[in-house]
Design a protein around this motif. Structure first.
Motif, PDB file in Angstrom:
ATOM      1  N   THR A 270       0.828  -1.204   0.000  1.00 16.59           N
ATOM      2  CA  THR A 270       0.000   0.000   0.000  1.00 16.59           C
ATOM      3  C   THR A 270       0.861   1.253   0.000  1.00 16.59           C
ATOM      4  OG1 THR A 270      -1.768  -1.162   1.183  1.00 16.59           O
ATOM      5  CG2 THR A 270      -1.796   1.243   1.256  1.00 16.59           C
ATOM      6  N   SER A 273       2.543   1.636  -3.501  1.00 14.38           N
ATOM      7  CA  SER A 273       1.566   1.946  -4.547  1.00 14.38           C
ATOM      8  C   SER A 273       1.127   3.404  -4.508  1.00 14.38           C
ATOM      9  CB  SER A 273       0.344   1.033  -4.421  1.00 14.38           C
ATOM     10  OG  SER A 273       0.689  -0.304  -4.706  1.00 14.38           O
ATOM     11  N   ARG A 274       1.120   3.984  -3.313  1.00 16.30           N
ATOM     12  CA  ARG A 274       0.701   5.382  -3.197  1.00 16.30           C
ATOM     13  C   ARG A 274       1.675   6.324  -3.888  1.00 16.30           C
ATOM     14  NH1 ARG A 274      -0.854   5.027   3.203  1.00 16.30           N
ATOM     15  NH2 ARG A 274      -3.022   4.323   2.947  1.00 16.30           N
TER      16      ARG A 274
END
Length: 304
Positions: A270, A273-274
């Motif tokens: 996460t 991916s940000r």
């Protein structure tokens, strides 16, 4: 109609040492190979003649190629020829893994296709014909066909089963570049390495990371010299909380981080991916046997 499904699991080189170069020009290797739960999927069924359908997020580049050049087609046609029977098969490849990315890709697909067709045609999993065909398709196909944690030697075709890995999770990261294996080997410089086989398999993922830290991927610097995004992917993994080890797999460009549990790998994914929305980022468990990967969806399919 009954279809046979087989997982083409991502292959990871936990370490990869280049030991030298033989007179025939091939490099001699030593590697500990594991598999991840992230996978492509092969589905085969009886057909009228031969057909290969390719679907999934990474299908496009393969759809632009001639079908006969696809390793899945080569594998099943080689098996049919060895058995002196027509390749009357309807095959679907669900391409979920990046192409030319150092995690087995086409080799894993070919091996899964061999397993699936063998099951459909009533062959035993250890039928010698499969072992004869695998190395003719590529250096990674034999270990992918075996589908278990293993050491490989020589050009990759000399396999030795390895003890089971401790429960571990990885985050796979591909920065969106494809690397040519011959080019990466050609760019490798420096002295050759010694074999790095472990005396004993560590009991915990932390101990595994410690042991792997004393080993390396001898192609990593060459890949980074050809593609800066590999360096960026390794740095991104190293910055995530809980990352025990960051390493490139095979000849790249996919890198992986090693984590103690699923929560750590998912959180790291996460986080990356940000800031890198264009990268392929996939948390996965390490599996000691590809058969442990769940491949049966809805419908009347049998998984192998």
């Amino acid at each position: 109609m009954i279809a046979i499904r087989a997982a083409a699991a991502a292959k990871l080189n936990l370490y990869l040492h280049v030991l030298g170069r033989a007179a025939n020009g091939y490099h001699q290797l030593d590697s500990l190979v594991a598999f991840a739960s992230a996978h492509d999927l092969i589905e085969v069924a009886p057909g009228n003649g031969f057909s290969l359908s390719i679907q999934g997020p990474f299908a496009l580049s393969l759809l632009m190629e001639d079908t006969d050049s696809n390793l899945v087609a080569k594998a099943v046609k080689a098996l049919a020829a060895a058995l002196d029977r027509p390749a009357d098969l309807s095959i679907t490849l669900f391409k979920n893994l990046p192409v030319a990315s150092g995690i087995g890709g086409g080799s894993a697909d070919a091996a899964a296709a061999l397993r699936a067709v063998a099951t459909l045609w009533g062959l035993e999993p250890d039928d010698p014909v499969l072992a004869r065909i695998a190395p003719t398709l590529g250096a990674d196909v034999p270990v992918c066909l075996a589908g278990r944690t293993a050491y490989f030697a020589g050009t990759g075709t000399e396999l030795t089963p390895a003890p089971d890995l401790p429960e571990s999770w990885v985050l796979l990261v591909n920065p969106g570049v494809a690397l040519s294996t011959p080019q990466v080997f050609a760019a490798r410089t420096g002295a050759y390495s010694d074999p790095g086989r472990l005396d004993n398999m560590p009991a915990t993922v932390a101990d595994l990371a410690d042991a792997l830290r004393d080993r390396r991927n001898d192609l990593s610097m060459a890949a980074q010299s050809l593609a800066k995004p590999v360096t960026e992917a390794l740095a991104a993994l190293e910055m995530t909380p809980g990352c025990l080890l960051a390493r490139m797999s095979g000849s790249g460009a996919t890198c992986f981080g090693l984590y103690a549990d699923a929560d750590g790998a998912v959180a790291a994914g996460t986080m990356i991916s940000r800031v890198r929305p264009g990268w392929w980022v996939q948390p996965a468990a390490l599996v000691n046997d590809v058969a442990a990967v769940e491949t049966v969806g809805e419908g009347d399919a049998i998984a192998v």
